[in-house]
Design a protein around this motif. Structure first.
Motif, PDB file in Angstrom:
ATOM      1  N   ARG A   1      34.682  34.071  49.513  1.00 42.97           N
ATOM      2  CA  ARG A   1      34.238  32.719  49.159  1.00 42.97           C
ATOM      3  C   ARG A   1      32.727  32.679  48.995  1.00 42.97           C
ATOM      4  O   ARG A   1      31.999  33.464  49.569  1.00 42.97           O
TER       5      ARG A   1
ATOM      6  N   GLN B   1      38.193  27.335  45.869  1.00 44.52           N
ATOM      7  CA  GLN B   1      38.455  28.686  46.380  1.00 44.52           C
ATOM      8  C   GLN B   1      39.485  28.652  47.509  1.00 44.52           C
ATOM      9  O   GLN B   1      40.293  29.568  47.649  1.00 44.52           O
TER      10      GLN B   1
ATOM     11  N   THR C   1      41.105  32.310  47.296  1.00 45.05           N
ATOM     12  CA  THR C   1      40.191  33.364  46.872  1.00 45.05           C
ATOM     13  C   THR C   1      39.758  34.151  48.096  1.00 45.05           C
ATOM     14  O   THR C   1      39.449  33.552  49.126  1.00 45.05           O
TER      15      THR C   1
END
Ligand code: GTP
Ligand code: MG
Length: 266
Positions: free
Chosen positions: A253, A245, A250
């Motif tokens: 998380r 991630q 991302t």
């Protein structure tokens, strides 16, 4: 990146940490291989606590080790709690010791481990995936998977820190080496996660050392800490998924649970 199939993204991870002769690492390793084994082969029957590092010259030059000081653990697909799939390829950076001289094997242009393990481009022609210790010498009796194209580019690092007491290793020594490793890893600008291993057998003061390490101001809070146990399979997948991630940037998380909490809800 590793190959993409459909929408699945590939993540190439190097697992690093204190390695070397017994003089360097004490009577046992820090748990790099066990962490990789648990992650790659999550079936209980495929988990072994006994991995290679002291080898014969023949095994060192066989196709699994391939005269390198790293192992290719193959590839595996995992899903995050959010249901996102990730394809991982995993490398373990270690140091192989000659069982005749008890010195590290001499590879080509050997840099010290703390520098070498931060490599982001690795090559090794026809290198076979490592499965287990018994595979060496009888590779044909096991699944033979080759490192694709003989090369791999590393996207992020899991740096291992052992929080158990190991005879003939001081905590100062491990802190010194891991600090050296982390300093080289951050220079690559790739995401780094510090993974404490053997939390099932933790010395609390070593856990504190790991917390101190990641909170050093040089790292500007960029290094996350995840507490794992490969033996008990706690937080192992999480460590790799959090790293993915970070690599993927991302937004939301997966939540990181401290060891005892993660152990409770298992
Ligand atoms: P080298 O590659 O030789 O540097 O070692 P390594 O870092 O790969 O360590 P390895 O995974 O081989 O583990 C060394 C020893 O630590 C093993 O024999 C295990 O018994 C022990 N160990 C590994 N993981 C755990 C764990 O989660 N809990 C406990 N209690 N012991 C562990
Ligand atoms: Mg190992």
């Amino acid at each position: 990146m590793a190959k993409k199939s459909e929408n699945m993204r590939g993540f190439n991870v190097a697992v690093v940490g204190l390695s070397g002769t017994e003089k360097d690492k004490g009577q046992a390793g820090v748990g790099k291989s066990c962490l990789c084994n648990r992650f790659m082969r999550s079936l209980a029957d495929d988990y072994s606590v006994d991995h290679i590092s002291v080898l014969s010259q023949t095994d060192f030059s066989g196709r699994v080790v391939n005269n390198d000081h790293f192992l290719y653990w193959g590839e595996v697909t995992k899903s995050s709690e959010e249901g996102i799939e990730f394809l991982f390829q995993v490398i373990e950076q270690t140091e192989f010791i000659d069982d005749a001289s008890f010195q590290p094997f001499k590879g080509s242009k050997m840099e010290p481990y703390v520098k070498r393990c931060s490599a982001t481009k690795l090559t090794s022609a026809e290198k076979l995936m490592y499965i287990c210790k018994n595979q060496l010498g009888i590779e044909k009796e096991y699944e033979q998977k080759v490192l694709p194209d003989g090369k791999i580019n590393i996207d992020g690092f899991l740096c291992v820190f052992d929080v158990s007491d190991v005879p003939c290793r001081t905590i100062e020594k491990q802190v010194e080496i891991v600090t050296g490793i982390l300093n080289n890893l951050v220079k690559t600008k790739k995401p780094v996660v510090l993974v404490t291993t053997k939390n099932d057998d933790a010395n609390e003061s070593y856990v504190k050392e790991a917390e101190r390490l990641v909170s050093k101001k040089e790292y500007k809070g960029a290094i996350l800490l995840i507490e794992t146990s490969a033996h008990e399979n706690i937080n192992v997948d999480l460590a790799f998924i959090i790293l993915a991630q970070l690599i993927d940037r991302t937004k939301g998380r997966t939540k990181i649970l401290p060891f005892l909490e993660a152990a409770k809800i298992r």
